[in-house]
Design a protein around this motif. Structure first.
Motif, PDB file in Angstrom:
ATOM      1  N   ALA A  80       0.824  -1.208   0.000  1.00 38.94           N
ATOM      2  CA  ALA A  80       0.000   0.000   0.000  1.00 38.94           C
ATOM      3  C   ALA A  80       0.862   1.265   0.000  1.00 38.94           C
ATOM      4  N   LYS A  81       2.170   1.115  -0.118  1.00 41.88           N
ATOM      5  CA  LYS A  81       3.127   2.221  -0.184  1.00 41.88           C
ATOM      6  C   LYS A  81       3.169   3.038   1.097  1.00 41.88           C
ATOM      7  N   LEU A  82       3.032   2.372   2.227  1.00 40.52           N
ATOM      8  CA  LEU A  82       2.997   3.066   3.505  1.00 40.52           C
ATOM      9  C   LEU A  82       4.327   2.953   4.248  1.00 40.52           C
ATOM     10  N   THR A  83       4.670   4.011   4.951  1.00 38.63           N
ATOM     11  CA  THR A  83       5.875   4.067   5.774  1.00 38.63           C
ATOM     12  C   THR A  83       5.462   4.296   7.229  1.00 38.63           C
ATOM     13  N   TYR A  84       6.046   3.545   8.136  1.00 37.43           N
ATOM     14  CA  TYR A  84       5.718   3.706   9.548  1.00 37.43           C
ATOM     15  C   TYR A  84       6.212   5.053  10.056  1.00 37.43           C
ATOM     16  N   VAL A  85       5.321   5.752  10.773  1.00 36.21           N
ATOM     17  CA  VAL A  85       5.655   7.057  11.351  1.00 36.21           C
ATOM     18  C   VAL A  85       5.921   6.939  12.843  1.00 36.21           C
ATOM     19  N   GLY A  86       4.973   6.348  13.582  1.00 32.49           N
ATOM     20  CA  GLY A  86       5.117   6.225  15.026  1.00 32.49           C
ATOM     21  C   GLY A  86       3.789   5.831  15.641  1.00 32.49           C
ATOM     22  N   SER A  87       3.750   5.840  16.962  1.00 33.89           N
ATOM     23  CA  SER A  87       2.541   5.480  17.683  1.00 33.89           C
ATOM     24  C   SER A  87       1.641   6.699  17.855  1.00 33.89           C
ATOM     25  N   ALA A  88       0.326   6.478  17.744  1.00 34.75           N
ATOM     26  CA  ALA A  88      -0.625   7.553  18.016  1.00 34.75           C
ATOM     27  C   ALA A  88      -0.711   7.841  19.505  1.00 34.75           C
ATOM     28  N   ARG A  89      -0.282   6.908  20.344  1.00 36.11           N
ATOM     29  CA  ARG A  89      -0.196   7.132  21.785  1.00 36.11           C
ATOM     30  C   ARG A  89       1.192   7.674  22.068  1.00 36.11           C
ATOM     31  N   LEU A  90       1.266   8.963  22.333  1.00 35.54           N
ATOM     32  CA  LEU A  90       2.547   9.656  22.339  1.00 35.54           C
ATOM     33  C   LEU A  90       3.530   9.091  23.348  1.00 35.54           C
ATOM     34  N   LEU A  91       3.051   8.653  24.511  1.00 38.21           N
ATOM     35  CA  LEU A  91       3.965   8.137  25.527  1.00 38.21           C
ATOM     36  C   LEU A  91       4.625   6.833  25.092  1.00 38.21           C
ATOM     37  N   ASP A  92       3.959   6.082  24.196  1.00 40.45           N
ATOM     38  CA  ASP A  92       4.547   4.825  23.718  1.00 40.45           C
ATOM     39  C   ASP A  92       5.860   5.060  22.992  1.00 40.45           C
ATOM     40  N   GLY A  93       6.043   6.249  22.439  1.00 40.68           N
ATOM     41  CA  GLY A  93       7.259   6.528  21.684  1.00 40.68           C
ATOM     42  C   GLY A  93       8.373   7.157  22.499  1.00 40.68           C
ATOM     43  N   ILE A  94       8.142   7.364  23.805  1.00 45.79           N
ATOM     44  CA  ILE A  94       9.157   8.007  24.651  1.00 45.79           C
ATOM     45  C   ILE A  94       9.843   6.933  25.480  1.00 45.79           C
ATOM     46  N   ASP A  95      11.100   6.647  25.176  1.00 45.83           N
ATOM     47  CA  ASP A  95      11.819   5.561  25.856  1.00 45.83           C
ATOM     48  C   ASP A  95      11.866   5.751  27.364  1.00 45.83           C
ATOM     49  N   ALA A  96      11.996   6.993  27.816  1.00 46.22           N
ATOM     50  CA  ALA A  96      12.106   7.247  29.251  1.00 46.22           C
ATOM     51  C   ALA A  96      10.863   6.805  30.017  1.00 46.22           C
ATOM     52  N   PHE A  97       9.714   6.732  29.338  1.00 48.40           N
ATOM     53  CA  PHE A  97       8.476   6.294  29.976  1.00 48.40           C
ATOM     54  C   PHE A  97       8.185   4.819  29.733  1.00 48.40           C
ATOM     55  N   GLN A  98       8.991   4.188  28.897  1.00 51.92           N
ATOM     56  CA  GLN A  98       8.701   2.803  28.521  1.00 51.92           C
ATOM     57  C   GLN A  98       9.790   1.816  28.948  1.00 51.92           C
ATOM     58  N   LEU A  99      11.044   2.234  28.881  1.00 55.58           N
ATOM     59  CA  LEU A  99      12.157   1.305  29.053  1.00 55.58           C
ATOM     60  C   LEU A  99      13.021   1.682  30.249  1.00 55.58           C
ATOM     61  N   ASN A 100      13.673   0.676  30.828  1.00 56.60           N
ATOM     62  CA  ASN A 100      14.679   0.964  31.843  1.00 56.60           C
ATOM     63  C   ASN A 100      15.977   1.379  31.150  1.00 56.60           C
ATOM     64  N   GLU A 101      16.991   1.678  31.932  1.00 62.41           N
ATOM     65  CA  GLU A 101      18.228   2.197  31.340  1.00 62.41           C
ATOM     66  C   GLU A 101      18.882   1.183  30.422  1.00 62.41           C
ATOM     67  N   GLU A 102      18.880  -0.095  30.818  1.00 63.38           N
ATOM     68  CA  GLU A 102      19.486  -1.122  29.973  1.00 63.38           C
ATOM     69  C   GLU A 102      18.741  -1.246  28.654  1.00 63.38           C
ATOM     70  N   GLY A 103      17.400  -1.215  28.725  1.00 67.36           N
ATOM     71  CA  GLY A 103      16.615  -1.305  27.504  1.00 67.36           C
ATOM     72  C   GLY A 103      16.843  -0.121  26.592  1.00 67.36           C
ATOM     73  N   THR A 104      16.930   1.069  27.168  1.00 65.06           N
ATOM     74  CA  THR A 104      17.172   2.267  26.368  1.00 65.06           C
ATOM     75  C   THR A 104      18.504   2.175  25.649  1.00 65.06           C
ATOM     76  N   ARG A 105      19.536   1.729  26.349  1.00 62.05           N
ATOM     77  CA  ARG A 105      20.857   1.578  25.712  1.00 62.05           C
ATOM     78  C   ARG A 105      20.811   0.540  24.596  1.00 62.05           C
ATOM     79  N   PHE A 106      20.133  -0.558  24.848  1.00 55.40           N
ATOM     80  CA  PHE A 106      20.083  -1.637  23.856  1.00 55.40           C
ATOM     81  C   PHE A 106      19.375  -1.166  22.583  1.00 55.40           C
ATOM     82  N   VAL A 107      18.227  -0.507  22.761  1.00 51.64           N
ATOM     83  CA  VAL A 107      17.457  -0.061  21.603  1.00 51.64           C
ATOM     84  C   VAL A 107      18.216   0.994  20.806  1.00 51.64           C
ATOM     85  N   SER A 108      18.982   1.843  21.477  1.00 51.43           N
ATOM     86  CA  SER A 108      19.716   2.906  20.785  1.00 51.43           C
ATOM     87  C   SER A 108      20.754   2.363  19.818  1.00 51.43           C
ATOM     88  N   GLN A 109      21.136   1.105  19.976  1.00 49.79           N
ATOM     89  CA  GLN A 109      22.143   0.499  19.106  1.00 49.79           C
ATOM     90  C   GLN A 109      21.535  -0.132  17.855  1.00 49.79           C
TER      91      GLN A 109
END
Length: 526
Positions: free
Chosen positions: A245-274
């Protein structure tokens, strides 16, 4: 096959309103992900599977756009059209199947195509039809909103759904009425757990989930668990299926879902950043938080916003509180647990937003606000994002008189309905372009206000007279309060709070008429 195609239609769906489907929220979510929000002020909007039609009707009433929708359950279409008749907004509602709707020759191209939850409950063929509708009818620059049950979060409870489905097909379900069948299916699963099931012993989350199901509404359980299809997939599968359908993912409509500080611990944040690839990164985040429901925004022709354009787009936005300042908690629950909202920053932004009778304020104005001068521009953007994502604030618009009248008409209908039913939990605001959560008691206070009652005592007496005439009583600690004096005492407390905090906010949101000269001025709208 029957017209329902295996979809559970014995009970109507719940009367939910989903704020993330608001075009203003979709624009903001794009902006939060540095993608240009290419939605016009008067969008052409399609909702596939609108249920009771609460969301689409509130969005249509609060917008100058054109709204289309289909839900193949005719009983739900009838209910949705009652709301449409009340507002007289530009809205077109049908009871077509997705295949029938796709073959209509009168469909425009759409700026938004939205579907809430149904992706998980429909057949593979219907998912292909929806993908084709998006491919053909979503204009370049448009966005698709798709919310759905996902893995890995649902994985531990798949067997519970299988047990309920078996009960429906082979147990007592065939001989029962819908509510009795759902009650029986839940009880059947509970009896298996009590019989020493190793599955429930070894899967404490499944046991906890089963206990929670016992407290959920039966209409919801029927639609969630009793459909012939129950489709679960990973985010990566969804992204892959929308490639055609020629679609590109933008992000979550639930804004907090996209903020690592509200979703992940420090280890998870470091892992995802890589992780560099966005599809891989988002899928891994789902595993880290054990996500079970996603609210994805995809764009056709997503355009990244350069830094200057991004800043200018933020400065042009306006925001308004949607709950009284005193009701904003100091902590909020997120995937990582309870997260504090530091008072040294959040109290300042809340005071600024509450100034001048909760009048909506542009970001450009907030950047110059006396109370916020110590904050950096990015701090203000981040605070507004969190408050909006948590449901305490919303983007604001300057409504036309047509939109304001549509909202007034729909709200009059909702208030009259509140006299006989408690199924609608929102009223519509022309300022936010969508629904505002108001419980039944608050709706009764609004009704009393429209009847000319002003002080807390007059409001309380009005509400008590209504409750007494219907035989209703307040409930405290799970027990019904029978005495008139005790009921009035509780109602007066609520009425005083409404007069002091709730009414000024609802006037700013234009759900209640403001005093002469109040409201958002034409100059501020510009």
């Amino acid at each position: 096959m029957a017209w329902s195609y295996g979809y559970f239609t014995d009970l109507n769906y719940t009367h939910g309103y989903y704020p993330e489907m608001n075009p203003a929220m979709l624009r903001l979510a794009c902006l939060c992900n540095a993608v240009e929000p290419q939605l016009p002020d008067a969008p052409s909007y399609l909702e596939l599977g609108f249920g009771q039609g609460v969301t689409i009707n509130m969005l249509a009433a609060a917008s100058s756009g054109t709204y289309w929708g289909t839900d193949f359950n005719p009983a739900q279409t009838v209910e949705a059209r009652k709301l449409a008749d009340a507002s007289r907004a530009d809205i077109h509602l049908y009871d077509d199947s997705f295949e029938e709707f796709a073959n209509r020759r009168d469909l425009p191209d759409f700026d938004v195509i939205a579907l809430h939850g149904i992706w998980s409950w429909i057949s593979e063929n219907n998912r292909k039809i929806i993908t084709d509708i998006i491919r053909r009818k979503l204009r370049p620059g448009g966005v698709a909103y798709i919310s759905y049950n996902c893995l890995p979060g649902w994985a531990p409870v798949v067997p519970i759904r299988q047990l309920m489905s078996l009960y429906q097909d082979y147990g007592g379900g065939k001989m029962s009425r819908p509510i009795e069948m759902i009650e029986g299916a839940v009880q059947f699963a509970e009896e298996i757990a009590k019989a020493g099931s190793y599955y429930f012993r070894d899967n404490p989350f499944a046991r906890h989930h089963l206990e929670h199901m016992g407290k959920q509404g039966r209409n919801y359980l029927g639609h969630e668990y009793m459909n012939a299809v129950w489709h679960l997939e990973h985010f990566s599968d969804m992204a892959r299926s929308l490639d055609e359908a020629k679609l590109t993912y933008v992000g979550s409509a639930r804004l907090l879902d996209g903020i690592d500080a509200f979703q992940l611990n420090e280890e998870g944040t470091r892992f995802v950043s890589q992780i560099g690839h966005p599809i891989m990164r988002e899928t891994v985040r789902d595993f880290l938080v054990n996500r079970r429901f996603r609210t994805d925004i995809f764009a056709k022709g997503a355009r990244p916003l350069p830094g200057r354009e991004h800043r200018d787009a933020w400065c042009a936005l306006a925001f308004v509180l949607v709950v009284p300042e005193i009701d904003v908690p100091k902590k909020i629950m997120c995937a990582r647990g309870e997260v504090a909202l530091p008072a040294d920053k959040y109290d300042l932004i809340l005071e600024a937003l509450a100034d001048d009778g909760y009048r909506p304020k542009r970001v450009e104005e907030l950047l110059k606000h006396d109370k916020l001068r110590k904050l950096k521009p990015q701090d203000i953007v981040d605070l507004l994002t969190v408050l909006t994502g948590a449901g305490f604030a919303a983007p604001a618009q300057g409504p036309s008189e047509t939109v304001s009248e549509q909202c007034r008409a729909l709200n009059r209908h909702i208030l009259q309905r509140a006299l006989v039913s408690m199924d609608l939990h929102h009223m519509v605001s022309p300022v936010t372009g969508g629904g505002i959560g108001l419980n039944h008691m608050t709706q009764l206070f609004v009704l009393a206000t429209t009847a000319g009652k002003e002080g807390a005592e007059a409001l309380a007496n009005y509400v008590w007279d209504f409750l007494d005439s219907t035989g209703e009583r307040l409930v405290r600690d799970g027990n019904k309060i029978e005495a008139k004096d005790e009921n009035l005492k509780e109602i007066r407390i609520l009425a005083r709070k409404f007069v002091k905090f709730g009414r000024p906010l609802l006037q700013a949101l234009q759900i209640i008429d403001a005093p002469e000269g109040g409201g958002w001025s034409n100059e501020a709208k510009r």
